[in-house]
Design a protein around this motif. Structure first.
Motif, short mmCIF file in Angstrom:
data_model
loop_
_atom_site.label_atom_id
_atom_site.label_comp_id
_atom_site.label_asym_id
_atom_site.label_seq_id
_atom_site.Cartn_x
_atom_site.Cartn_y
_atom_site.Cartn_z
N ARG A 1 0.83 -1.21 0.00
CA ARG A 1 0.00 0.00 0.00
C ARG A 1 0.86 1.26 0.00
O ARG A 1 0.50 2.27 -0.61
CB ARG A 1 -0.91 -0.02 1.24
N ARG A 2 1.99 1.23 0.67
CA ARG A 2 2.83 2.42 0.77
C ARG A 2 3.44 2.82 -0.58
O ARG A 2 3.97 3.92 -0.72
CB ARG A 2 3.95 2.21 1.80
N GLU A 3 3.36 1.92 -1.54
CA GLU A 3 3.86 2.26 -2.86
C GLU A 3 2.97 3.30 -3.55
O GLU A 3 3.37 3.92 -4.53
CB GLU A 3 3.96 1.01 -3.73
N SER A 4 1.74 3.47 -3.02
CA SER A 4 0.89 4.55 -3.52
C SER A 4 1.54 5.87 -3.12
O SER A 4 2.37 5.94 -2.21
CB SER A 4 -0.50 4.45 -2.90
N SER A 5 1.17 6.95 -3.79
CA SER A 5 1.84 8.22 -3.52
C SER A 5 0.86 9.38 -3.61
O SER A 5 -0.32 9.20 -3.89
CB SER A 5 2.98 8.44 -4.50
N LEU A 6 1.41 10.56 -3.35
CA LEU A 6 0.63 11.80 -3.43
C LEU A 6 0.95 12.57 -4.71
O LEU A 6 0.72 13.77 -4.78
CB LEU A 6 0.93 12.67 -2.20
N HIS A 7 1.47 11.88 -5.70
CA HIS A 7 1.89 12.57 -6.92
C HIS A 7 0.72 13.30 -7.58
O HIS A 7 0.90 14.35 -8.19
CB HIS A 7 2.52 11.58 -7.90
N LYS A 8 -0.49 12.74 -7.48
CA LYS A 8 -1.65 13.38 -8.08
C LYS A 8 -1.91 14.76 -7.47
O LYS A 8 -2.51 15.61 -8.10
CB LYS A 8 -2.89 12.50 -7.91
N CYS A 9 -1.45 14.93 -6.23
CA CYS A 9 -1.65 16.22 -5.54
C CYS A 9 -0.42 17.12 -5.64
O CYS A 9 -0.37 18.16 -4.99
CB CYS A 9 -1.99 15.98 -4.07
N MET B 1 7.64 9.10 2.93
CA MET B 1 6.19 9.16 2.89
C MET B 1 5.61 8.92 4.29
O MET B 1 6.03 7.99 4.99
CB MET B 1 5.63 8.14 1.92
N PRO B 2 4.68 9.73 4.73
CA PRO B 2 4.09 9.54 6.05
C PRO B 2 3.12 8.36 6.08
O PRO B 2 2.45 8.07 5.08
CB PRO B 2 3.35 10.85 6.30
N ASN B 3 3.09 7.66 7.19
CA ASN B 3 2.08 6.64 7.42
C ASN B 3 0.83 7.33 7.97
O ASN B 3 0.84 7.85 9.09
CB ASN B 3 2.57 5.59 8.42
N ILE B 4 -0.24 7.34 7.18
CA ILE B 4 -1.44 8.09 7.52
C ILE B 4 -2.58 7.12 7.81
O ILE B 4 -2.84 6.20 7.05
CB ILE B 4 -1.84 9.04 6.38
N ALA B 5 -3.26 7.34 8.93
CA ALA B 5 -4.42 6.53 9.30
C ALA B 5 -5.65 7.42 9.39
O ALA B 5 -5.58 8.55 9.88
CB ALA B 5 -4.18 5.85 10.65
N LEU B 6 -6.76 6.90 8.92
CA LEU B 6 -8.03 7.58 9.03
C LEU B 6 -8.85 6.85 10.08
O LEU B 6 -9.07 5.64 9.97
CB LEU B 6 -8.76 7.54 7.68
N VAL B 7 -9.29 7.56 11.12
CA VAL B 7 -10.11 6.94 12.15
C VAL B 7 -11.49 7.58 12.13
O VAL B 7 -11.62 8.80 12.00
CB VAL B 7 -9.48 7.04 13.56
N ALA B 8 -12.51 6.75 12.26
CA ALA B 8 -13.89 7.23 12.21
C ALA B 8 -14.60 6.84 13.49
O ALA B 8 -14.54 5.68 13.92
CB ALA B 8 -14.61 6.64 11.00
N SER B 9 -15.28 7.77 14.09
CA SER B 9 -15.97 7.52 15.36
C SER B 9 -17.27 6.76 15.12
O SER B 9 -17.67 6.47 14.00
CB SER B 9 -16.27 8.84 16.06
N GLY B 10 -17.96 6.45 16.23
CA GLY B 10 -19.28 5.85 16.15
C GLY B 10 -20.35 6.91 15.97
O GLY B 10 -20.08 8.11 15.93
N LEU C 1 -6.87 12.22 -2.52
CA LEU C 1 -6.19 12.07 -1.23
C LEU C 1 -6.34 10.67 -0.64
O LEU C 1 -5.61 10.31 0.30
CB LEU C 1 -6.74 13.09 -0.22
N LEU C 2 -7.25 9.88 -1.18
CA LEU C 2 -7.52 8.58 -0.57
C LEU C 2 -6.34 7.63 -0.72
O LEU C 2 -6.10 6.77 0.15
CB LEU C 2 -8.78 7.96 -1.19
N ASP C 3 -5.57 7.77 -1.78
CA ASP C 3 -4.43 6.87 -2.00
C ASP C 3 -3.38 6.95 -0.90
O ASP C 3 -2.60 6.01 -0.72
CB ASP C 3 -3.76 7.20 -3.35
N CYS C 4 -3.33 8.06 -0.18
CA CYS C 4 -2.29 8.21 0.83
C CYS C 4 -2.70 7.63 2.18
O CYS C 4 -1.90 7.63 3.12
CB CYS C 4 -1.90 9.68 0.99
N VAL C 5 -3.93 7.14 2.31
CA VAL C 5 -4.39 6.57 3.58
C VAL C 5 -3.95 5.12 3.68
O VAL C 5 -4.34 4.28 2.87
CB VAL C 5 -5.93 6.68 3.70
N LEU C 6 -3.14 4.83 4.68
CA LEU C 6 -2.59 3.48 4.86
C LEU C 6 -3.55 2.57 5.63
O LEU C 6 -3.71 1.40 5.31
CB LEU C 6 -1.25 3.56 5.59
N TYR C 7 -4.18 3.12 6.67
CA TYR C 7 -5.12 2.37 7.52
C TYR C 7 -6.46 3.09 7.58
O TYR C 7 -6.52 4.33 7.58
CB TYR C 7 -4.59 2.24 8.95
#
Length: 514
Positions: free
Chosen positions: A28-36, A45-54, A75-81
């Motif tokens: 997954r980390r092979e994805s990048s932010l090149h589009k941005c 590359m930063p390890n980015i996690a998206l957390v969603a509450s209940g 931006l979704l490609d940069c989300v690792l977790y």
């Protein structure tokens, strides 16, 4: 450790990531932010996690709208977790049934919307409930809650398992983490043993470091060795477990072994279903701290009117004022003591008094993580995941900062690095901004985005999207998807700024060793 008498062929003790997760995130980390327009070396590359509450259906749709905006803004490609709990996991379960969903999110969104417009008959629900009862040694509230309440919202009986979904898993999608809590550990204030993560490959205690293969989650083990297998939990049951609230002023007991689903005609199934849905409503009223007595009266009236199916579908409801013969549940209310407990029939259940000790089960009970911290930060704070940035999507009904402050307190007790969260004023809580950044030494940066805020709402809008209400209309669904998406679109530049800051810090750190 007695609590290790739980689920898997062997219990893996340790904090390292399992090999399947390692392989997934490496690819997954092979994805990048090149589009941005963001360029850096792989190690920067930063390890980015998206957390969603209940937040029930509000969280389900809020997460979907946020992910769609991230996808549209590249931006979704940069989300690792992607980590969720409670209602946000309902969205995740729907997403991960579709291989490579993150590259075709527009289509997936339409599929989810169409599904939410459907319906599941009571006869189908009873058939599923009967199947759970036949197959499981520990038939519980979670089965009941999943079949009656979850299907009412998500409009689907999803019988796929994690083993089924592993073959569909794509490294082009963020690695999913679902979160529940250990009820007994939570009540005993054992912070390290409270948070339990469920991933496609392993399930276990995030902080303690004890894991089992997710395909065996639910089997019986003794001293870390499997002694009795159980059918693998399906996604409907897991959604019930991820969204099961424990309330504390009434006790419910279930016995459906005499139920003959095939003997019920559709109208009779609907009548019996109304009884069960009223029981769900009683629990929802208690959770909102409202008086459930009116619905208990409705239950009595319903039971008086369905004697024509009493012999086919056994149920009894017992309350402090008396007992009424009917169909499937026995209800006891003891003043201020409330507890949803479902157990197999036993003579002591019919005595005049039931001791509170009935709550102390010999197996581990896992419930909605929202009753502890309404956001799944803890699994992402495992050092082995090396998270640099957490984007926190908050779909809470009340205080949008509570999950942050509670996480900070818990991390302090557990000596886990987490940014300090300042005390927010009442005005800030009732009218938050749409973007906050919290940073701390050796801790991942946290971006916090409340769903309803002063940018996308004239008022908070919570009154239209309460946690314990029925399914949303199509108009409410569209409006909520739009509001959640605006929080991402309005802050794309700010998100990229924080990502670039992390890259710069990593570059400086690497150069210091050159």
């Amino acid at each position: 450790c007695p609590w290790l008498i739980f689920y898997s062929i062997t219990v893996r003790i340790g904090h390292s990531l399992n090999e399947a997760e390692k392989n997934h995130v490496t690819s997954r980390r092979e994805s990048s932010l090149h589009k941005c327009g963001v360029y850096s070396l792989q190690e920067e590359m930063p390890n980015i996690a998206l957390v969603a509450s209940g937040g029930s259906e509000r969280a389900m749709l809020g997460l979907l709208g946020s992910l769609l905006a991230l996808f549209q803004d590249d931006l979704l490609d940069c989300v690792l977790y992607l980590a969720g709990l409670s209602g946000s996991t309902w969205c995740m379960v729907s997403l991960y049934k579709e291989p490579n969903w993150s590259s075709k999110l527009e289509k997936v969104k339409e599929d989810i919307k169409n599904k939410l417009g459907g319906n599941i008959s009571f006869k189908e629900k009873f058939k599923k409930l009967k199947k759970y009862y036949r197959e499981k040694d520990n038939f519980s509230l979670t089965d009941f809650w999943a079949v009656l309440y979850i299907t009412m919202i998500v409009k689907e009986i999803d019988e796929q398992t994690f083993s089924d979904l592993r073959s569909k898993q794509s490294t082009k999608d963020p690695y999913p983490i679902y979160t529940v809590i250990d009820k007994q550990s939570h009540e005993d204030k054992l912070d390290a043993d409270t948070f339990v993560e469920i991933t496609p490959h392993e399930t276990g205690y995030s902080i303690t470091g004890a894991f089992v293969d997710t395909s065996s989650f639910g089997s019986q083990f003794d001293q870390g060795a499997q002694i009795k297998d159980q059918p693998e939990m399906d996604m409907l049951f897991l959604q019930g477990e991820l969204k099961q609230h424990m309330s504390w002023s009434s006790v419910y007991f279930v016995d459906i072994k005499q139920t003959d689903i095939r003997s019920l005609s559709a109208p009779h199934a609907d009548e019996a279903g109304q009884v069960l849905l009223n029981l769900v409503e009683v629990n929802r009223l208690v959770l909102r701290e409202e008086d459930p007595s009116s619905h208990i009266t409705v239950l009595k009236d319903l039971l008086r009117g369905i004697h024509h199916i009493t012999n086919r579908f056994k149920l009894s409801i017992g309350v402090i004022t008396g007992c009424f013969e009917g169909c499937i549940v026995k209800l006891h209310i003891f003043g201020s003591f409330i507890c949803w407990i479902f157990v197999l029939p036993s003579n002591f259940l019919y005595s005049a008094e039931v001791s509170p000790s009935v709550c102390r089960e010999t197996i581990r009970q896992y419930v909605d993580a929202g009753i502890a911290i309404n956001s799944p930060f803890l699994p992402l704070l495992r050092r082995e995941r090396h998270i640099d940035l957490i984007v926190s999507l908050d779909f809470s009904e009340n205080d949008p900062f509570e999950s942050l402050t509670e996480t900070a307190k818990t991390c302090k007790r557990l000596h886990i690095d987490f940014p300090e969260v300042p005390k927010m004023s009442k005005e800030e809580k009732s009218a938050p901004k749409d973007f906050y950044v919290f940073e701390g030494h050796n801790a991942p940066a946290v971006i916090h985005i409340p769903l309803f805020n002063i940018v996308n709402c004239d008022d908070k809008g919570n009154h239209k999207y309460t946690t314990f209400q029925g399914p949303y209309s199509s108009d409410l669904i569209e409006e909520l998807l739009e509001k959640a998406g605006l929080n991402i679109k309005n802050n794309k530049r700010s998100l990229l700024t924080e990502i670039k800051k992390i890259i710069q810090r990593k570059q400086s750190h690497i150069c210091s060793f050159c």
